[in-house]
Write a protein that holds these residues in place. Structure first.
Motif, short mmCIF file in Angstrom:
data_model
loop_
_atom_site.label_atom_id
_atom_site.label_comp_id
_atom_site.label_asym_id
_atom_site.label_seq_id
_atom_site.Cartn_x
_atom_site.Cartn_y
_atom_site.Cartn_z
N ALA A 146 -1.94 76.47 71.56
CA ALA A 146 -1.93 77.90 71.87
C ALA A 146 -1.66 78.71 70.62
O ALA A 146 -2.26 79.77 70.39
N LEU A 147 -0.75 78.21 69.77
CA LEU A 147 -0.40 78.93 68.55
C LEU A 147 -1.50 78.84 67.50
O LEU A 147 -1.76 79.81 66.78
N THR A 148 -2.17 77.70 67.41
CA THR A 148 -3.27 77.60 66.44
C THR A 148 -4.45 78.46 66.88
O THR A 148 -5.16 79.02 66.05
N ARG A 149 -4.63 78.62 68.19
CA ARG A 149 -5.64 79.54 68.69
C ARG A 149 -5.26 80.99 68.37
O ARG A 149 -6.11 81.82 68.07
N ALA A 150 -3.98 81.29 68.45
CA ALA A 150 -3.51 82.64 68.11
C ALA A 150 -3.80 82.95 66.65
O ALA A 150 -4.25 84.05 66.31
N TRP A 151 -3.55 81.97 65.77
CA TRP A 151 -3.83 82.18 64.35
C TRP A 151 -5.31 82.43 64.12
O TRP A 151 -5.71 83.23 63.28
#
Length: 228
Positions: A146-151
């Motif tokens: 989820a966080l790598t998608r946010a980046w």
């Protein structure tokens, strides 16, 4: 050749075979009740992810070795056999709203494309979620993919509303990551969530956000106050 699936040994007559094909063989010839997931058989959909010898991998890409130990992904609700429920992990994508919110008229140049190309390769196999030890102590943690998608969207020049992403990752997000790197090791697509989270921390501080966790003082660590 024998492999261990959740404590049960199965004999596979083939030498050169992918784990997925071995699972299909077992279900068709030995144990019709064996449950496992797959779809594309090409390492694209991510639905065949399992753990082999305590490491996350795609069963359609892995060549079986004698004595392999196979188990379902960790930190997911087990449905049956090697099948797990991905619902909780994928709900976190909705929490952080990983899509373009306010698209500008800016043109994505080659440099920006290269910056977010790898993150766009995520196949949502949830291997990084399985590998993340933070989820053992904080189930509300958003998780690596989820966080790598946010980046991927924070780094996208076309996104005008970057702060909305940054705000959503402050709680249960980037500051809770221990930067152990297990997610990076687990990713079959070569994505580096640890590095992406570090980038997000930098962007957060530039936007005026800081780690909310109380930090030990110098006095706490060494027994004296340098400002005394």
């Amino acid at each position: 050749m024998k492999i261990d699936i959740q404590g049960t040994l199965y004999e596979i007559p083939h030498i050169e075979i992918t784990l997925l094909n071995a699972l299909v063989y077992i279900r068709e010839n030995i144990n019709p009740s064996l449950k496992f997931g797959y779809n594309c058989k090409s390492g694209v959909c991510g639905s065949c992810a399992v753990r082999v010898n305590f490491q996350e991998t795609l069963s359609c890409q892995y060549k079986v070795q004698d004595g392999d130990k196979i188990e379902p992904l960790l930190r997911h609700e087990n449905v049956a056999g090697l099948l797990v429920d991905y619902k909780k992990a994928k709900q976190n994508l909705q929490k952080i709203q990983t899509w373009l919110h306010v698209r500008s008229e800016k043109v994505m140049g080659e440099a920006c494309e290269e910056l977010i190309e790898k993150q766009s390769d995520c196949i949502l196999c949830s291997s990084c979620f399985s590998a993340c030890p933070v989820l053992d102590v904080k189930q509300s943690f958003l998780g690596p993919f989820a966080l790598t998608r946010a980046w991927r969207y924070v780094a996208d020049v076309r996104e005008e509303e970057k702060k909305s992403f940054i705000e959503k990752m402050q709680n249960d997000g980037i500051w809770d990551c221990t930067l152990c790197g297990e997610c990076t090791v687990a990713c079959p697509m070569g994505i580096d969530p640890k590095s992406d989270i570090l980038h997000l921390r930098t962007k957060s501080m530039q936007a005026g956000f800081f780690d909310p966790t109380p930090q030990p003082s110098f006095e706490d660590d060494f027994g004296f106050n340098p400002n005394f």
